[in-house]
Design an enzyme around this catalytic site. Structure first.
Site, mmCIF file in Angstrom:
data_model
loop_
_atom_site.group_PDB
_atom_site.id
_atom_site.type_symbol
_atom_site.label_atom_id
_atom_site.label_comp_id
_atom_site.label_asym_id
_atom_site.label_seq_id
_atom_site.Cartn_x
_atom_site.Cartn_y
_atom_site.Cartn_z
ATOM 1 C CG ASP A 141 2.467 -0.315 -2.641
ATOM 2 O OD1 ASP A 141 2.616 0.651 -3.404
ATOM 3 O OD2 ASP A 141 3.044 -1.419 -2.802
ATOM 4 C CE LYS A 144 5.606 -4.801 -1.178
ATOM 5 N NZ LYS A 144 4.686 -3.640 -1.234
ATOM 6 C CG ASP A 169 1.300 -3.095 -5.543
ATOM 7 O OD1 ASP A 169 2.294 -2.358 -5.581
ATOM 8 O OD2 ASP A 169 0.913 -3.777 -6.520
ATOM 9 C CG ASN A 170 3.989 -5.023 -4.671
ATOM 10 O OD1 ASN A 170 3.882 -4.076 -3.902
ATOM 11 N ND2 ASN A 170 4.349 -4.875 -5.934
ATOM 12 C CD GLU A 199 5.656 -1.684 -9.192
ATOM 13 O OE1 GLU A 199 4.730 -2.480 -9.304
ATOM 14 O OE2 GLU A 199 6.221 -1.462 -8.123
HETATM 15 C C1 LIG Z 1 5.813 -0.099 8.979
HETATM 16 C C2 LIG Z 1 5.734 0.996 8.008
HETATM 17 N N1 LIG Z 1 5.011 2.092 8.278
HETATM 18 C C3 LIG Z 1 4.960 3.098 7.377
HETATM 19 N N2 LIG Z 1 5.602 3.101 6.187
HETATM 20 C C4 LIG Z 1 6.337 2.012 5.911
HETATM 21 C C5 LIG Z 1 6.432 0.932 6.787
HETATM 22 N N3 LIG Z 1 7.217 -0.017 6.208
HETATM 23 C C6 LIG Z 1 7.611 0.479 5.032
HETATM 24 N N4 LIG Z 1 7.090 1.699 4.836
HETATM 25 C C7 LIG Z 1 7.252 2.557 3.662
HETATM 26 O O1 LIG Z 1 6.500 1.947 2.613
HETATM 27 C C8 LIG Z 1 7.316 1.920 1.418
HETATM 28 C C9 LIG Z 1 7.815 0.540 1.218
HETATM 29 C C10 LIG Z 1 7.360 -0.197 0.240
HETATM 30 C C11 LIG Z 1 7.889 -1.584 0.037
HETATM 31 N N5 LIG Z 1 7.558 -1.952 -1.336
HETATM 32 C C12 LIG Z 1 8.298 -2.842 -1.961
HETATM 33 O O2 LIG Z 1 9.239 -3.407 -1.405
HETATM 34 C C13 LIG Z 1 7.982 -3.086 -3.377
HETATM 35 C C14 LIG Z 1 8.956 -3.774 -4.127
HETATM 36 C C15 LIG Z 1 8.748 -4.024 -5.477
HETATM 37 C C16 LIG Z 1 9.769 -4.737 -6.241
HETATM 38 C C17 LIG Z 1 9.417 -5.778 -7.096
HETATM 39 C C18 LIG Z 1 10.403 -6.460 -7.818
HETATM 40 C C19 LIG Z 1 11.740 -6.112 -7.695
HETATM 41 F F1 LIG Z 1 12.692 -6.748 -8.400
HETATM 42 C C20 LIG Z 1 12.095 -5.068 -6.834
HETATM 43 C C21 LIG Z 1 11.123 -4.394 -6.108
HETATM 44 C C22 LIG Z 1 7.574 -3.586 -6.115
HETATM 45 C C23 LIG Z 1 6.616 -2.902 -5.358
HETATM 46 O O3 LIG Z 1 5.466 -2.456 -5.936
HETATM 47 C C24 LIG Z 1 6.807 -2.657 -4.007
HETATM 48 O O4 LIG Z 1 5.811 -2.013 -3.316
HETATM 49 C C25 LIG Z 1 8.450 2.879 1.676
HETATM 50 O O5 LIG Z 1 8.039 4.189 1.391
HETATM 51 C C26 LIG Z 1 8.671 2.671 3.170
HETATM 52 O O6 LIG Z 1 9.334 3.755 3.779
HETATM 53 MG MG LIG Z 2 4.014 -1.945 -4.482
#
Ligand SMILES: Cc1ncnc2c1ncn2[C@@H]1O[C@H](/C=C/CNC(=O)c2cc(-c3ccc(F)cc3)cc(O)c2O)[C@@H](O)[C@H]1O
Ligand SMILES: [Mg+2]
Length: 214
Positions: A141, A144, A169-170, A199
């Site tokens: 999660d 992506k 997820d997603n 969500e």
């Molecule tokens: C290499 C690396 N290592 C460790 N942590 C890492 C990491 N890379 C990122 N992270 C961590 O993980 C989370 C990031 C989650 C990214 N999730 C999403 O982008 C996401 C977006 C939506 C969404 C959908 C429609 C929209 F219009 C807007 C947003 C829904 C979701 O459910 C998502 O998960 C965040 O906590 C980030 O710090």
């Molecule tokens: Mg997600």
């Protein structure tokens, strides 16, 4: 400089949830995201699917990529069997700090290890650092476009075994096209799509469950 959304989410947990009651922590976050501020937690609808997969696998060893505020961490950890342990990787220190407090409020800190850093840096060191032979369950999660490189890294590091269950997820919104193509085409995976919704919205989204065949 005011508070961040994760800090406001944490405050909602501390004000609305009962310490030690993981169900009330989950409900407080869902309430906050539905009625105060949307946040990118897996949410209650996809969370119910996550629960059913975790319960079916009943993992002794579980990995989560992308902790954020710890919502899915709590959903997974509350369903672990005795002796089960969850490692969750989060590279944003502010998010990790919030997640640790959310997990503690749920009373699950003994089953969870929040590891601060990038998944790509940490995956090669999980065995030596945590004595992990392989993972029974992995929840993806985080960013992506990193789903695919990270499962390839998990394969290369020998951290997947015959029957390891990946849940992503997603896979529709925002979407993970290269990951989906890989797990659905590869002879090494048996994949299944669980349709749901993004969500707290009516937009389409879903989870992909992929069993590693070795
Ligand atoms: C290499 C690396 N290592 C460790 N942590 C890492 C990491 N890379 C990122 N992270 C961590 O993980 C989370 C990031 C989650 C990214 N999730 C999403 O982008 C996401 C977006 C939506 C969404 C959908 C429609 C929209 F219009 C807007 C947003 C829904 C979701 O459910 C998502 O998960 C965040 O906590 C980030 O710090
Ligand atoms: Mg997600």
């Amino acid at each position: 400089t005011g508070t961040t959304r994760p800090q406001r989410l944490l405050r909602a947990v501390q004000e609305r949830a009962t310490r030690g009651d993981s169900e009330s922590v989950i409900a407080a976050i869902d309430h906050f995201c539905r009625h105060q501020e949307w946040a990118m937690n897996v949410g209650d609808e996809k969370g119910f699917i996550l629960d059913s997969v975790v319960s079916e696998v009943s993992p002794q060893t579980a990995l989560e990529l992308g902790t954020y505020c710890g919502y899915s961490t709590v959903r997974i950890a509350r369903l672990l069997p005795p002796g089960g342990h969850l490692i969750t990787l989060e590279f944003n220190p502010n998010y990790a700090a919030v997640a640790r407090q959310v997990i503690a409020w749920a009373g699950l800190e003994d089953m969870v290890q929040v590891v601060e850093g990038a998944s790509g840096d940490w995956i090669p060191h999980l065995r030596e650092h945590f004595g992990i032979e392989s993972f029974d369950f992995v929840f993806l999660d985080h960013w992506k476009e990193l789903y695919l490189p990270d499962i390839k890294l998990l394969e290369e590091c020998g951290l997947l075994r015959k029957g390891t269950v990946l849940l992503a997820d997603n896979v529709v919104c925002p979407g993970t096209p290269d990951y989906l193509e890989y797990v659905r085409k590869s002879q090494s995976y048996e994949s299944h799509y669980f349709g749901s919704h993004l969500e707290y919205t009516r937009a389409e989204d879903g989870l992909e469950k992929s069993v590693y065949l070795g």
